[in-house]
Design an enzyme around this catalytic site. Structure first.
Site, short mmCIF file in Angstrom:
data_model
loop_
_atom_site.label_atom_id
_atom_site.label_comp_id
_atom_site.label_asym_id
_atom_site.label_seq_id
_atom_site.Cartn_x
_atom_site.Cartn_y
_atom_site.Cartn_z
N HIS A 33 0.71 -1.26 0.10
CA HIS A 33 0.05 0.01 -0.18
C HIS A 33 0.73 1.22 0.03
CE1 HIS A 33 1.13 0.07 4.21
NE2 HIS A 33 0.90 1.39 4.32
C1 UD1 Z 1 -1.28 6.26 5.72
C2 UD1 Z 1 -0.15 6.55 6.19
C3 UD1 Z 1 0.91 5.35 6.08
C4 UD1 Z 1 0.42 4.19 6.64
C5 UD1 Z 1 -1.02 3.83 6.12
C6 UD1 Z 1 -1.66 2.74 6.99
C7 UD1 Z 1 0.40 8.93 6.18
C8 UD1 Z 1 1.31 9.86 5.25
N1 UD1 Z 1 0.62 7.58 5.28
O1 UD1 Z 1 -1.39 5.83 4.41
O2 UD1 Z 1 2.08 5.78 6.72
O3 UD1 Z 1 1.19 3.15 6.43
O4 UD1 Z 1 -1.87 5.01 6.64
O5 UD1 Z 1 -2.60 1.91 6.27
O6 UD1 Z 1 0.16 9.31 6.57
N2 UD1 Z 1 -8.89 5.54 1.83
C9 UD1 Z 1 -10.12 4.94 2.03
N3 UD1 Z 1 -10.67 5.18 3.17
C10 UD1 Z 1 -9.76 5.31 4.34
C11 UD1 Z 1 -8.72 5.89 4.21
C12 UD1 Z 1 -8.21 6.12 3.25
O7 UD1 Z 1 -10.58 4.49 1.27
O8 UD1 Z 1 -10.53 5.03 5.53
C13 UD1 Z 1 -8.28 5.70 0.54
C14 UD1 Z 1 -8.47 7.09 -0.30
O9 UD1 Z 1 -8.74 7.01 -1.30
C15 UD1 Z 1 -7.37 7.92 0.20
C16 UD1 Z 1 -6.16 6.78 0.06
O10 UD1 Z 1 -6.81 5.73 0.54
O11 UD1 Z 1 -6.99 8.78 -0.66
C17 UD1 Z 1 -4.91 7.06 1.05
O12 UD1 Z 1 -5.10 7.28 2.56
P1 UD1 Z 1 -4.24 8.15 3.38
O13 UD1 Z 1 -4.73 8.05 4.61
O14 UD1 Z 1 -3.93 9.28 2.64
O15 UD1 Z 1 -2.78 7.26 3.12
P2 UD1 Z 1 -2.54 5.84 3.35
O16 UD1 Z 1 -1.98 5.29 2.07
O17 UD1 Z 1 -3.65 4.86 4.06
N1 UDP Z 2 -3.85 -5.34 9.05
C1 UDP Z 2 -4.86 -6.03 9.16
N2 UDP Z 2 -5.76 -6.23 8.13
C2 UDP Z 2 -5.24 -6.25 7.06
C3 UDP Z 2 -3.96 -5.69 6.71
C4 UDP Z 2 -3.09 -5.35 7.60
O1 UDP Z 2 -5.36 -5.85 10.20
O2 UDP Z 2 -6.02 -6.50 5.96
C5 UDP Z 2 -2.87 -4.81 10.25
C6 UDP Z 2 -1.75 -5.69 10.50
O3 UDP Z 2 -1.82 -6.78 11.55
C7 UDP Z 2 -0.48 -4.60 11.06
C8 UDP Z 2 -1.14 -3.36 10.69
O4 UDP Z 2 -2.52 -3.62 9.99
O5 UDP Z 2 -1.02 -4.60 12.55
C9 UDP Z 2 -0.11 -2.78 9.61
O6 UDP Z 2 -0.62 -1.72 9.06
P1 UDP Z 2 -0.46 -1.10 7.49
O7 UDP Z 2 0.22 -1.96 6.71
O8 UDP Z 2 -1.63 -0.60 7.07
O9 UDP Z 2 0.41 0.17 7.92
P2 UDP Z 2 1.99 0.28 8.26
O10 UDP Z 2 2.21 -0.68 9.33
O11 UDP Z 2 2.66 0.05 6.95
O12 UDP Z 2 2.26 1.66 8.48
#
Ligand code: UD1
Ligand code: UDP
Length: 360
Positions: free
Chosen positions: A205
């Site tokens: 992601h």
């Molecule tokens: C964010 C964090 C990343 C973390 C990740 C965990 C930052 C810069 N990034 O990335 O470090 O690893 O969360 O999962 O803070 N969206 C949805 N539903 C939601 C949230 C997001 O559909 O509830 C979609 C939207 O299209 C959005 C995209 O995901 O534009 C990205 O969401 P965003 O919160 O900007 O960043 P993540 O990729 O989730």
């Molecule tokens: N995770 C989850 N369901 C999923 C994928 C990930 O519960 O389908 C959990 C996973 O166990 C871990 C956390 O989400 O604890 C990791 O989050 P993510 O990969 O979104 O973010 P990152 O750790 O890279 O910031």
């Protein structure tokens, strides 16, 4: 003493859950402020409900936006709540835009900040998370550090020794507190029609991987090749960012070997991780959990801020070139899995709250 716990995304909810539990157990006055960065049920509420966390007292509902807009909205929203609530200490976790904005709003109001999971560095400044974690570490008053290696990094950056506390990572607490419960849950492995230890688990992601068509396509090609070479199906719970980009780039993997699902809840994900033959990921938390659970990991990135996983032999950096992904996967399939978990003993939250109580 009054504590504010500020969080906004899936990994923050999971890694804060042991801290929130500990605050509750000790009957310390606290409240949760949710920024609303994550808002879809399967990235947010499912974890609050499943981990039995109290509901957030405040939710800023900032939603998705550009980095500047999202960070700015959180900054302004957190400031308002903090002015109203006047906590003594704010706790933040990790490296997201929510983490940075919450820490910044707090220090500007002279409220002390505790940063959980401090001292991680990928040394890749193109990652938004790297900027966030550096800035938060340098404005925090208490740095709760997972490992000695991270402590050495912070020392080298000139942060005062008396702010540094090696506590272990709360992810170990979260895994230990939930693994047994996850085993008693209906099997998601049976539901998905794969066999125990006979499938690969994949998550991807990161912005730098999925927001660029060539890079995303290359990773998918590498994973499909790996699946064919090892003759193992792949389970891939798709993060909404990846889902959006996959649609935009028309990149939906055609191989019948790749089973796409919606993101799953934590208990199901622990089942999927602990029973996988191997994990391929670009997630920080998933690299840690694979290491803790004794499952070999192939990281689909050029760097990692979790080098401890590589040092103990649990992880390897494959990058995003298909043949390299296959080659690294073959190596990790042969890896003995008896490594030590470098992230602590599962009592990080207890240590963190001991320190917070001592400082209040
Ligand atoms: C964010 C964090 C990343 C973390 C990740 C965990 C930052 C810069 N990034 O990335 O470090 O690893 O969360 O999962 O803070 N969206 C949805 N539903 C939601 C949230 C997001 O559909 O509830 C979609 C939207 O299209 C959005 C995209 O995901 O534009 C990205 O969401 P965003 O919160 O900007 O960043 P993540 O990729 O989730
Ligand atoms: N995770 C989850 N369901 C999923 C994928 C990930 O519960 O389908 C959990 C996973 O166990 C871990 C956390 O989400 O604890 C990791 O989050 P993510 O990969 O979104 O973010 P990152 O750790 O890279 O910031």
């Amino acid at each position: 003493m009054k504590i504010a716990v500020i969080l906004g995304t899936r990994p923050e909810i999971i890694k804060m859950s042991p801290v929130i539990r500990e605050l509750g157990k000790r009957q310390i006055e606290f409240f949760i402020l949710h920024t609303g960065q994550h808002y879809s049920y399967n990235l947010d509420r499912v974890f609050i409900e499943q981990l039995n966390l109290p509901p957030a007292r405040h939710n800023l509902e900032v939603g998705s936006a550009s980095h500047a807009e999202q960070t700015g909205k959180i900054l302004a929203g957190v400031e308002k709540v903090l002015q109203q609530e006047c906590p003594d200490i704010v706790l933040v976790e990790g490296d997201t835009n929510s983490t940075l904005a919450a820490a910044l709003a707090s220090v500007k109001l002279n409220i002390r900040v505790g940063h959980i999971e401090a001292g991680l560095r990928s040394y890749d400044r193109t990652m938004p998370e790297e900027i966030n974690r550096v800035l938060v570490d340098h404005c925090a008053d208490f740095l709760f550090i997972p490992t000695e290696k991270s402590k050495a990094i912070l020392r080298k950056e000139g942060i005062d020794e008396d702010k540094l506390y090696v506590t272990g990572n709360t992810v170990v607490d979260a895994v230990k507190q939930n693994l047994k419960i996850s085993k008693s849950k209906v099997s998601v492995i049976d539901k998905l029609g794969v066999q125990y230890k006979k499938y690969l688990l994949m998550t991807i992601h990161r912005q730098e991987n999925v927001d660029y068509r060539a890079r995303f396509a290359s990773i998918l090609e590498g994973v499909i090749k790996t699946s064919t070479t090892l003759d193992l199906p792949v389970i891939y719970p798709v993060h909404p960012r990846a889902r959006k980009m996959m649609t935009e780039f028309r990149l939906r993997p055609r191989s019948r070997q790749i089973i796409l699902t919606e993101p799953v809840d934590f208990l199901e994900f622990l089942q999927l991780e602990s029973n996988a033959r191997m994990i391929l990921t670009d997630s920080g938390g998933v690299q840690e959990e694979a290491c803790i659970l004794g499952v070999p990991c192939v990281t689909l990135r050029d760097n990692t801020e979790r080098p401890e996983t590589i040092d103990v032999g649990a992880n390897t950096l494959a990058g995003t070139v298909p043949d390299k992904i296959v080659e690294c996967s073959k190596i990790m399939m042969e890896r003995e899995t008896g490594w030590n978990n470098p992230f602590g003993d599962g009592k990080a939250a207890v240590r963190i709250i001991d320190i917070v109580e001592g400082k209040a």
